[in-house]
Write a protein that holds these residues in place. Structure first.
Motif, PDB file in Angstrom:
ATOM      1  N   LEU A  43      41.000  53.782  28.406  1.00 41.85           N
ATOM      2  CA  LEU A  43      41.423  52.628  27.617  1.00 41.85           C
ATOM      3  C   LEU A  43      40.247  52.078  26.818  1.00 41.85           C
ATOM      4  CD1 LEU A  43      43.576  50.709  30.256  1.00 41.85           C
ATOM      5  CD2 LEU A  43      44.388  52.240  28.449  1.00 41.85           C
ATOM      6  N   TYR A  44      40.568  51.342  25.760  1.00 40.88           N
ATOM      7  CA  TYR A  44      39.512  50.710  24.970  1.00 40.88           C
ATOM      8  C   TYR A  44      38.776  49.678  25.815  1.00 40.88           C
ATOM      9  CZ  TYR A  44      37.101  48.465  21.100  1.00 40.88           C
ATOM     10  OH  TYR A  44      36.120  47.954  20.265  1.00 40.88           O
ATOM     11  N   LYS A  45      39.519  48.900  26.611  1.00 47.12           N
ATOM     12  CA  LYS A  45      38.902  47.927  27.519  1.00 47.12           C
ATOM     13  C   LYS A  45      39.720  47.862  28.803  1.00 47.12           C
ATOM     14  CE  LYS A  45      36.505  44.508  29.197  1.00 47.12           C
ATOM     15  NZ  LYS A  45      37.162  44.543  30.531  1.00 47.12           N
ATOM     16  N   ALA A  46      39.156  48.421  29.847  1.00 45.32           N
ATOM     17  CA  ALA A  46      39.823  48.365  31.149  1.00 45.32           C
ATOM     18  C   ALA A  46      39.843  46.930  31.669  1.00 45.32           C
ATOM     19  CB  ALA A  46      39.105  49.275  32.141  1.00 45.32           C
ATOM     20  N   PRO A  47      40.878  46.545  32.388  1.00 45.96           N
ATOM     21  CA  PRO A  47      40.940  45.167  32.897  1.00 45.96           C
ATOM     22  C   PRO A  47      39.897  44.911  33.974  1.00 45.96           C
ATOM     23  CG  PRO A  47      42.773  46.476  33.743  1.00 45.96           C
ATOM     24  CD  PRO A  47      42.079  47.322  32.729  1.00 45.96           C
ATOM     25  N   GLY A  48      39.263  43.750  33.917  1.00 46.17           N
ATOM     26  CA  GLY A  48      38.315  43.343  34.945  1.00 46.17           C
ATOM     27  C   GLY A  48      39.016  42.564  36.043  1.00 46.17           C
ATOM     28  N   VAL A  49      38.231  42.070  36.984  1.00 45.20           N
ATOM     29  CA  VAL A  49      38.789  41.281  38.084  1.00 45.20           C
ATOM     30  C   VAL A  49      39.411  39.996  37.548  1.00 45.20           C
ATOM     31  CG1 VAL A  49      38.272  40.115  40.266  1.00 45.20           C
ATOM     32  CG2 VAL A  49      37.100  42.247  39.688  1.00 45.20           C
ATOM     33  N   ALA A  50      38.785  39.427  36.528  1.00 46.73           N
ATOM     34  CA  ALA A  50      39.328  38.196  35.930  1.00 46.73           C
ATOM     35  C   ALA A  50      40.748  38.426  35.417  1.00 46.73           C
ATOM     36  CB  ALA A  50      38.426  37.716  34.798  1.00 46.73           C
ATOM     37  N   GLU A  51      40.987  39.573  34.798  1.00 46.12           N
ATOM     38  CA  GLU A  51      42.321  39.888  34.286  1.00 46.12           C
ATOM     39  C   GLU A  51      43.306  40.160  35.434  1.00 46.12           C
ATOM     40  OE1 GLU A  51      39.667  39.912  31.147  1.00 46.12           O
ATOM     41  OE2 GLU A  51      39.526  41.326  32.811  1.00 46.12           O
ATOM     42  N   THR A  52      42.818  40.767  36.501  1.00 43.59           N
ATOM     43  CA  THR A  52      43.675  40.970  37.676  1.00 43.59           C
ATOM     44  C   THR A  52      44.177  39.637  38.204  1.00 43.59           C
ATOM     45  OG1 THR A  52      42.385  42.934  38.301  1.00 43.59           O
ATOM     46  CG2 THR A  52      43.813  41.997  39.984  1.00 43.59           C
ATOM     47  N   LEU A  53      43.261  38.676  38.308  1.00 38.62           N
ATOM     48  CA  LEU A  53      43.634  37.347  38.810  1.00 38.62           C
ATOM     49  C   LEU A  53      44.603  36.653  37.851  1.00 38.62           C
ATOM     50  CD1 LEU A  53      40.142  36.122  40.077  1.00 38.62           C
ATOM     51  CD2 LEU A  53      42.098  36.773  41.483  1.00 38.62           C
ATOM     52  N   ASP A  54      44.325  36.748  36.552  1.00 42.53           N
ATOM     53  CA  ASP A  54      45.225  36.140  35.563  1.00 42.53           C
ATOM     54  C   ASP A  54      46.630  36.724  35.678  1.00 42.53           C
ATOM     55  OD1 ASP A  54      43.238  34.548  34.552  1.00 42.53           O
ATOM     56  OD2 ASP A  54      42.798  35.824  32.830  1.00 42.53           O
ATOM     57  N   TRP A  55      46.714  38.030  35.833  1.00 40.07           N
ATOM     58  CA  TRP A  55      48.009  38.703  35.895  1.00 40.07           C
ATOM     59  C   TRP A  55      48.757  38.303  37.157  1.00 40.07           C
ATOM     60  CZ3 TRP A  55      49.457  44.407  37.069  1.00 40.07           C
ATOM     61  CH2 TRP A  55      50.702  44.708  36.485  1.00 40.07           C
ATOM     62  N   ALA A  56      48.055  38.300  38.285  1.00 38.32           N
ATOM     63  CA  ALA A  56      48.697  37.925  39.546  1.00 38.32           C
ATOM     64  C   ALA A  56      49.233  36.498  39.479  1.00 38.32           C
ATOM     65  CB  ALA A  56      47.711  38.079  40.707  1.00 38.32           C
ATOM     66  N   GLN A  57      48.441  35.592  38.932  1.00 43.32           N
ATOM     67  CA  GLN A  57      48.874  34.200  38.832  1.00 43.32           C
ATOM     68  C   GLN A  57      50.047  34.051  37.867  1.00 43.32           C
ATOM     69  OE1 GLN A  57      45.072  32.555  37.803  1.00 43.32           O
ATOM     70  NE2 GLN A  57      44.381  32.434  39.931  1.00 43.32           N
ATOM     71  N   ALA A  58      50.035  34.833  36.791  1.00 45.03           N
ATOM     72  CA  ALA A  58      51.168  34.797  35.853  1.00 45.03           C
ATOM     73  C   ALA A  58      52.442  35.292  36.524  1.00 45.03           C
ATOM     74  CB  ALA A  58      50.847  35.649  34.624  1.00 45.03           C
ATOM     75  N   LEU A  59      52.338  36.347  37.319  1.00 42.14           N
ATOM     76  CA  LEU A  59      53.507  36.896  38.010  1.00 42.14           C
ATOM     77  C   LEU A  59      54.043  35.915  39.050  1.00 42.14           C
ATOM     78  CD1 LEU A  59      52.180  40.543  38.425  1.00 42.14           C
ATOM     79  CD2 LEU A  59      54.070  39.820  36.943  1.00 42.14           C
ATOM     80  N   VAL A  60      53.140  35.193  39.712  1.00 47.57           N
ATOM     81  CA  VAL A  60      53.570  34.165  40.667  1.00 47.57           C
ATOM     82  C   VAL A  60      54.362  33.081  39.948  1.00 47.57           C
ATOM     83  CG1 VAL A  60      52.754  32.306  42.174  1.00 47.57           C
ATOM     84  CG2 VAL A  60      51.740  34.583  42.363  1.00 47.57           C
ATOM     85  N   GLU A  61      53.876  32.675  38.765  1.00 44.62           N
ATOM     86  CA  GLU A  61      54.583  31.654  37.983  1.00 44.62           C
ATOM     87  C   GLU A  61      55.970  32.127  37.565  1.00 44.62           C
ATOM     88  OE1 GLU A  61      53.778  28.478  37.247  1.00 44.62           O
ATOM     89  OE2 GLU A  61      52.137  28.782  38.655  1.00 44.62           O
ATOM     90  N   LEU A  62      56.134  33.441  37.437  1.00 47.66           N
ATOM     91  CA  LEU A  62      57.437  34.003  37.068  1.00 47.66           C
ATOM     92  C   LEU A  62      58.293  34.321  38.297  1.00 47.66           C
ATOM     93  CD1 LEU A  62      56.261  36.427  34.213  1.00 47.66           C
ATOM     94  CD2 LEU A  62      57.459  34.236  33.952  1.00 47.66           C
ATOM     95  N   ASN A  63      57.814  33.864  39.466  1.00 49.31           N
ATOM     96  CA  ASN A  63      58.545  34.032  40.729  1.00 49.31           C
ATOM     97  C   ASN A  63      58.784  35.497  41.090  1.00 49.31           C
ATOM     98  OD1 ASN A  63      58.885  31.165  41.098  1.00 49.31           O
ATOM     99  ND2 ASN A  63      60.481  31.228  39.532  1.00 49.31           N
ATOM    100  N   GLN A  64      57.814  36.344  40.767  1.00 52.01           N
ATOM    101  CA  GLN A  64      57.936  37.757  41.105  1.00 52.01           C
ATOM    102  C   GLN A  64      57.420  38.017  42.518  1.00 52.01           C
ATOM    103  OE1 GLN A  64      59.982  38.766  38.065  1.00 52.01           O
ATOM    104  NE2 GLN A  64      59.166  40.486  39.227  1.00 52.01           N
ATOM    105  N   LEU A  65      58.195  38.755  43.284  1.00 57.82           N
ATOM    106  CA  LEU A  65      57.767  39.166  44.621  1.00 57.82           C
ATOM    107  C   LEU A  65      57.264  40.604  44.628  1.00 57.82           C
ATOM    108  CD1 LEU A  65      60.588  37.549  46.799  1.00 57.82           C
ATOM    109  CD2 LEU A  65      58.283  36.682  46.330  1.00 57.82           C
ATOM    110  N   GLU A  66      57.597  41.335  43.551  1.00 58.02           N
ATOM    111  CA  GLU A  66      57.065  42.682  43.388  1.00 58.02           C
ATOM    112  C   GLU A  66      57.105  43.056  41.916  1.00 58.02           C
ATOM    113  OE1 GLU A  66      59.286  45.991  44.931  1.00 58.02           O
ATOM    114  OE2 GLU A  66      61.137  44.825  44.966  1.00 58.02           O
ATOM    115  N   LEU A  67      56.364  44.105  41.580  1.00 55.40           N
ATOM    116  CA  LEU A  67      56.322  44.549  40.184  1.00 55.40           C
ATOM    117  C   LEU A  67      57.592  45.289  39.798  1.00 55.40           C
ATOM    118  CD1 LEU A  67      52.681  45.899  39.620  1.00 55.40           C
ATOM    119  CD2 LEU A  67      53.708  43.794  38.735  1.00 55.40           C
TER     120      LEU A  67
END
Length: 311
Positions: free
Chosen positions: A243-267
């Motif tokens: 990839l042009y820019k692989a996701p860092g830990v900061a992006e992992t945390l952002d994604w997880a928190q976004a998914l929690v806000e969307l009430n996701q229990l799994e991907l």
């Protein structure tokens, strides 16, 4: 009101690990060892690694857990001494000259000495870091050093080796106690060896899957354990791709928190496609992963997690 006492520095590698853990930073032992030695031997610590792996956070955690002031110098192209170290307050100096001319109460030599005194000196982060503090020497963060140019690197050599600044009109200002110095670089260019020699060095890599799950448990505890495992598995798979820019830990945390806000229990494939912008920051990368590729990666991640659970 009693003066604050400096918080003691960690006395061992294990104590350094505990210090970082107390600041909600999940570190491996090699990083804790480098940090402990830098603190013990009063040497700057130079942290290099991809963007978003937690380099800057180390300085913030040290400031919070040790109770020290954090002085942050955010680097950029064209950064010079006036923005990073000091400058003279020319407006106040001109006012002082005009006032002296109007009143005629000072001779030229006395006025010249007064104009370049402490009250006209504007102190920037690098100079502030050399000043004594009741809470102990501050944490000086020189962030993203690779964004500056080589002349500024050369200017840093005196500060990092002798913890002093030479001001032609004023003299040399030297720290009674060295500050805790953390330098970071995303390695967009090589830093000169002369600067690296003055520092201890540590490469901050992407975390393993196990450690990234630990980080999620600390930083995003609201995320369901199954969701967290799938998020980490998906992100780890992306880092193995070109990839042009692989996701860092900061992006992992952002994604997880976004998914929690969307009430996701799994991907799920649909929600991955809808939220890739929180994980990937370049359209070419998003276009490559969206759709069938995201579904393929998710299926592989779920298969691997199921096999691990069955063991």
């Amino acid at each position: 009101m009693p003066n604050p006492r400096p918080a003691p520095l960690p006395a061992s590698v294990d104590a350094t690990l505990d210090l970082l853990t107390g600041g909600s930073y999940v570190a491996d032992r090699s990083l804790a060892t480098s940090l402990y030695l830098a603190l013990k031997l009063r040497r700057p610590l130079f942290l290099e690694g991809e963007a978003g792996v937690g380099k800057t956070e180390i300085a913030k955690v040290l400031s919070a857990t040790l109770g020290r002031k954090l002085l942050r110098l955010q680097c950029y192209e064209g950064l010079d001494a006036a923005a990073a170290v000091y400058e003279w307050n020319y407006a106040r100096q001109m006012m002082e000259i005009r006032l002296a001319e109007a009143t005629g109460d000072r001779d030229r030599d006395a006025l010249s000495a007064d104009l370049f005194s402490d009250r006209f000196l504007v102190k920037r982060p690098l100079l502030q870091a050399l000043e004594p503090d009741l809470a102990g020497p501050p944490v000086l963060l020189i962030d993203e050093l690779d964004r500056t140019d080589e002349p500024f690197e050369a200017y840093l050599l005196e500060i990092l080796s002798d913890f002093q600044v030479s001001i032609p009109e004023y003299g040399t200002i030297r720290a009674a106690e060295p500050p805790i110095v953390i330098l970071t670089s995303n390695r967009t260019r090589e830093i000169h060896d002369a600067l690296k020699r003055r520092c201890f060095y540590h490469w901050v890599d992407y975390p393993s899957a196990a450690r990234e799950r630990e980080i999620l448990a600390v930083k995003a505890p609201q995320a369901d354990a199954r969701l967290a495992a799938q998020v980490v598995g998906f992100v780890q798979s992306l880092r193995g791709m070109d990839l042009y820019k692989a996701p860092g830990v900061a992006e992992t945390l952002d994604w997880a928190q976004a998914l929690v806000e969307l009430n996701q229990l799994e991907l799920e494939p649909t929600v991955i496609n809808d939220t890739l912008g929180t994980l990937l920051k370049y359209q070419d990368d998003i276009a490559r992963i969206q759709g069938s590729e995201a579904a393929r990666i998710l299926a592989q991640v779920k298969t691997e997690l199921a096999a691990t659970t069955a063991r």
